[in-house]
Design an enzyme around this catalytic site. Structure first.
Site, PDB file in Angstrom:
ATOM      1  N   SER A 163       0.464  -1.082   0.246  1.00 34.21           N
ATOM      2  CA  SER A 163      -0.147  -0.239   0.016  1.00 34.21           C
ATOM      3  C   SER A 163       0.643   1.343  -0.128  1.00 34.21           C
ATOM      4  O   SER A 163       0.079   2.008  -0.584  1.00 34.21           O
ATOM      5  CB  SER A 163      -0.808  -0.324   1.470  1.00 34.21           C
ATOM      6  OG  SER A 163      -0.496   0.131   2.194  1.00 34.21           O
ATOM      7  N   LYS A 216       0.852   3.968   7.234  1.00 33.90           N
ATOM      8  CA  LYS A 216       0.281   4.936   5.909  1.00 33.90           C
ATOM      9  C   LYS A 216       0.646   6.619   6.335  1.00 33.90           C
ATOM     10  O   LYS A 216       1.515   7.366   6.606  1.00 33.90           O
ATOM     11  CB  LYS A 216      -1.482   5.152   5.635  1.00 33.90           C
ATOM     12  CG  LYS A 216      -2.092   3.870   6.223  1.00 33.90           C
ATOM     13  CD  LYS A 216      -1.932   3.561   4.666  1.00 33.90           C
ATOM     14  CE  LYS A 216      -2.719   1.467   5.378  1.00 33.90           C
ATOM     15  NZ  LYS A 216      -2.603   1.037   3.512  1.00 33.90           N
TER      16      LYS A 216
END
Length: 251
Positions: free
Chosen positions: A51, A120
């Site tokens: 990701s 993230k």
């Protein structure tokens, strides 16, 4: 023997320890230092998914620092952060952590990556409103477009926020204002990231819980500052300059 000589001899005897005792003492001190460093300063983690490509790749080893978030300081827009799973963001396998007994001990003292965490990028903080997207496919925070070409991988999408609409970038979405004590996070690999945008409730969903897209600041462990391994990709991680142009949210 003189009095001075006797005193010197007694001091020498008191200072000498058997080798095994010195070894245990040194190991104990090293253990305490490692725990203190992990708790307050630096900790090792690994990248659990794709990701964060292209900058951070699956199984990369990273270091996070915790000093920036001491006291009342909170994550800033653009920071790449490690945070505990808010609940249901990770599959069970990624939450398990190390299984080897030695690795478990090393994880406890911060020398080995632990499971149950995500990595993230912070896109918005408390009070911010995020929109997708302008006519160039750029996310907008408080009306300011983000120039993210240097670190974002669209994966074939036409915009930087394709997850909520399954890649249909002609469908607009927005979120905010972000509640106090929370952040909105996204992976840099925008088409392959189970992040805040993917957790947003859509109009046709009936079982989605509004607010699950926001991550409580209390769950943030620290900010990524070093890509440690592989050695040939070692680098210091810094906040992209584009986030400096984002205005404060309107009162």
């Amino acid at each position: 023997m003189s009095g001075a000589g006797e005193r010197k001899s007694r001091r020498s005897k008191r200072k000498q320890l058997p080798l095994w005792q010195e070894t245990i003492l040194l190991l104990g001190v090293a253990l305490v230092l490692a725990v203190v460093i992990k708790t307050f300063f630096v900790q090792a983690f690994y990248i659990p998914s794709e990701s964060m490509e292209p900058g951070l790749i699956l199984n990369d080893r990273i270091l996070i620092q915790k000093v920036s978030y001491w006291g009342d300081e909170a994550p800033e827009r653009g920071d790449v952060v490690v945070f505990k799973d808010p609940g249901g963001w990770l599959p069970p396998m990624d939450s398990a952590g190390p299984t080897n007994p030695v690795a478990k001990v090393m994880a406890k003292i911060g020398l080995y990556p632990t499971g149950g965490h995500l990595v993230k990028r912070v896109i918005g903080v408390a009070g911010d409103t995020i929109e997708c997207c302008d006519d160039r496919g750029r996310l907008m925070v408080n009306g300011q477009p983000l120039v993210e070409g240097a670190y974002v991988k669209r994966g074939g999408a036409a915009c930087n926020g394709p997850m909520p609409t399954n890649g249909a970038c002609d469908e607009k979405w927005s979120v905010g204002p972000i509640p106090d004590g929370h952040i909105f996070v996204m992976g840099d690999n925008r088409s392959r990231s189970a992040d805040s945008s993917q957790k947003m409730c859509q109009s046709d969903e009936t079982e989605c819980v509004p607010g699950d897209e926001f991550v409580p600041v209390d769950l943030v462990v620290g900010k990524v500052f070093v890509l440690l391994w592989p050695a040939d990709r070692f680098r210091w991680d810094t906040r992209p300059a584009t986030f400096e142009d984002v205005p404060d949210p309107s009162p």
